[in-house]
Scaffold this motif. Sequence first.
Motif, PDB file in Angstrom:
ATOM      1  N   VAL A 178     -13.508  -1.313  14.267  1.00 53.86           N
ATOM      2  CA  VAL A 178     -13.177  -1.833  13.029  1.00 53.86           C
ATOM      3  C   VAL A 178     -13.536  -3.341  12.991  1.00 53.86           C
ATOM      4  O   VAL A 178     -13.830  -3.872  14.152  1.00 53.86           O
ATOM      5  N   ALA A 179     -13.996  -3.506  11.742  1.00 53.78           N
ATOM      6  CA  ALA A 179     -14.180  -5.132  11.578  1.00 53.78           C
ATOM      7  C   ALA A 179     -13.075  -5.938  11.383  1.00 53.78           C
ATOM      8  O   ALA A 179     -12.246  -5.471  10.574  1.00 53.78           O
ATOM      9  N   CYS A 180     -12.974  -7.175  11.871  1.00 57.08           N
ATOM     10  CA  CYS A 180     -12.099  -8.016  11.929  1.00 57.08           C
ATOM     11  C   CYS A 180     -12.392  -9.192  12.185  1.00 57.08           C
ATOM     12  O   CYS A 180     -13.286  -9.733  12.882  1.00 57.08           O
ATOM     13  N   ALA A 181     -11.312 -10.425  11.736  1.00 60.75           N
ATOM     14  CA  ALA A 181     -11.680 -11.901  11.853  1.00 60.75           C
ATOM     15  C   ALA A 181     -10.473 -12.453  11.990  1.00 60.75           C
ATOM     16  O   ALA A 181      -9.486 -11.522  11.399  1.00 60.75           O
ATOM     17  N   ALA A 182     -10.476 -13.531  12.262  1.00 57.80           N
ATOM     18  CA  ALA A 182      -9.068 -14.511  12.573  1.00 57.80           C
ATOM     19  C   ALA A 182      -8.737 -15.012  10.993  1.00 57.80           C
ATOM     20  O   ALA A 182      -9.512 -15.288  10.185  1.00 57.80           O
ATOM     21  N   GLU A 188     -11.542 -20.133   5.887  1.00 61.32           N
ATOM     22  CA  GLU A 188     -12.746 -21.116   5.744  1.00 61.32           C
ATOM     23  C   GLU A 188     -14.083 -20.566   4.791  1.00 61.32           C
ATOM     24  O   GLU A 188     -14.886 -21.028   4.018  1.00 61.32           O
ATOM     25  N   HIS A 189     -14.172 -19.324   5.020  1.00 62.30           N
ATOM     26  CA  HIS A 189     -15.393 -18.450   4.535  1.00 62.30           C
ATOM     27  C   HIS A 189     -15.232 -17.570   3.410  1.00 62.30           C
ATOM     28  O   HIS A 189     -16.004 -16.752   3.004  1.00 62.30           O
ATOM     29  N   ASN A 200     -23.546 -12.379   4.375  1.00 63.82           N
ATOM     30  CA  ASN A 200     -23.224 -13.897   4.230  1.00 63.82           C
ATOM     31  C   ASN A 200     -22.269 -14.304   5.064  1.00 63.82           C
ATOM     32  O   ASN A 200     -21.580 -15.420   4.914  1.00 63.82           O
ATOM     33  N   HIS A 201     -21.915 -13.568   6.118  1.00 60.70           N
ATOM     34  CA  HIS A 201     -20.867 -13.838   7.225  1.00 60.70           C
ATOM     35  C   HIS A 201     -21.434 -14.151   8.420  1.00 60.70           C
ATOM     36  O   HIS A 201     -22.525 -13.511   8.878  1.00 60.70           O
ATOM     37  N   LEU A 247     -11.251 -14.820  17.906  1.00 58.21           N
ATOM     38  CA  LEU A 247      -9.751 -15.359  17.872  1.00 58.21           C
ATOM     39  C   LEU A 247      -9.981 -16.916  17.636  1.00 58.21           C
ATOM     40  O   LEU A 247      -9.157 -17.402  16.826  1.00 58.21           O
ATOM     41  N   ASP A 248     -11.139 -17.331  18.055  1.00 58.05           N
ATOM     42  CA  ASP A 248     -11.108 -19.009  17.787  1.00 58.05           C
ATOM     43  C   ASP A 248     -11.768 -19.007  16.364  1.00 58.05           C
ATOM     44  O   ASP A 248     -11.813 -20.241  15.991  1.00 58.05           O
ATOM     45  N   GLY A 249     -12.027 -17.943  15.584  1.00 53.62           N
ATOM     46  CA  GLY A 249     -12.152 -18.214  14.067  1.00 53.62           C
ATOM     47  C   GLY A 249     -13.876 -18.534  13.891  1.00 53.62           C
ATOM     48  O   GLY A 249     -14.297 -19.081  12.921  1.00 53.62           O
ATOM     49  N   PHE A 250     -14.732 -18.148  14.821  1.00 55.53           N
ATOM     50  CA  PHE A 250     -16.157 -18.476  14.758  1.00 55.53           C
ATOM     51  C   PHE A 250     -16.852 -17.353  13.925  1.00 55.53           C
ATOM     52  O   PHE A 250     -17.775 -17.556  13.166  1.00 55.53           O
ATOM     53  N   GLY A 251     -16.284 -16.014  13.773  1.00 55.13           N
ATOM     54  CA  GLY A 251     -17.080 -14.902  13.083  1.00 55.13           C
ATOM     55  C   GLY A 251     -16.281 -13.660  12.973  1.00 55.13           C
ATOM     56  O   GLY A 251     -14.991 -13.545  13.571  1.00 55.13           O
ATOM     57  N   ILE A 252     -16.817 -12.816  12.678  1.00 58.20           N
ATOM     58  CA  ILE A 252     -16.467 -11.444  12.449  1.00 58.20           C
ATOM     59  C   ILE A 252     -16.802 -10.681  13.453  1.00 58.20           C
ATOM     60  O   ILE A 252     -18.218 -10.380  13.918  1.00 58.20           O
ATOM     61  N   THR A 253     -16.017  -9.607  14.102  1.00 55.99           N
ATOM     62  CA  THR A 253     -16.440  -8.809  14.997  1.00 55.99           C
ATOM     63  C   THR A 253     -16.116  -7.289  14.952  1.00 55.99           C
ATOM     64  O   THR A 253     -15.131  -7.072  13.844  1.00 55.99           O
TER      65      THR A 253
END
Length: 312
Positions: A178-182, A188-189, A200-201, A247-253
């Motif tokens: 599943v795609a997820c992000a903080a 921010e994005h 674009n992410h 978790l640090d908010g850098f990107g989508i996993t």
Amino acid sequence: MPDRLESMSVFVRVAELGSFSAAATVLAISPQMVAKHIEALEKRLGTRLIHRTTRRHSLTDFGRQYRDRCKAILADVADAEAQASETGSEPRGLLRINAPVTFGAQVLVPLVTAYLRAHPQVTCDLVLSDRYVDPIEEGFDLVFRIGPLSGQLSGPLAGQSTQTHALLAHPLTPYRLVACAAPAYLAEHGTPETPEDLRNHECLGFSPWSGALGREWPFSKGGETVGVPSASRLSINDWRAIHQAALDGFGITLGYESAVADDLTSGRLVRLLPDYEGPARPFHLLHARERRMRATLSGFLARILARFSAKS
């Protein structure tokens, strides 16, 4: 003269590892003692088993044949001892398991520790690795395998166990991502609404992925699949590190659904594209076919199938 069965066991380990010193380290004996075992076998057999060089050892033609016979004999001995020791079918002895790193660390460990608590006479050697593992050659009782079996097992039957001459495979619930992000990243994005928005992410890359999944992230809806190129500025070979970056908010996993379940429940991560199905990969549990399955193995296998079987 060294015990013959012990010498055979030492020889098999040398054959697997390719050197006396490596076998000595694993067996916790000296390289000199390893050499004595090999020399005793060669003297008894009247022929050389191993070609020695300064850097590595290789088996002779007879050595390869003898290795296979030794494995069969040692397996018979272990089976006989297991039958004698498992009085009342109480699990005991060593259970060797191999699993992918993410699944093993995030999901499997609690199941293993629960099993060990319930059966004090069982010990477990759990090896986490994302490389291809041969259960028989490397001596594992159970191997969890993500991805298609790719002809390793013949005649697959949907929803049923599959078997060949040596291995039995149990289909497990597909390994769904599943795609997820903080929340901080999304604040921010912005939040992607469709798979195309992911272009674009910051999409975090898992470098061990190969093939189609390594090139793009596929999402399905209404029977149609959309693939989004997965070129990433940050690519890591360990998903636990990718998880931390997310978790640090850098990107989508793309995370294994079971591995991120607690993060999604707590709000540390937010599931994206909920109207789309993320990529899913076949997931199997492999083990050697045994004439009589040890209670230690059958007990743990039953727990795993109850939790993850594709038929449940």
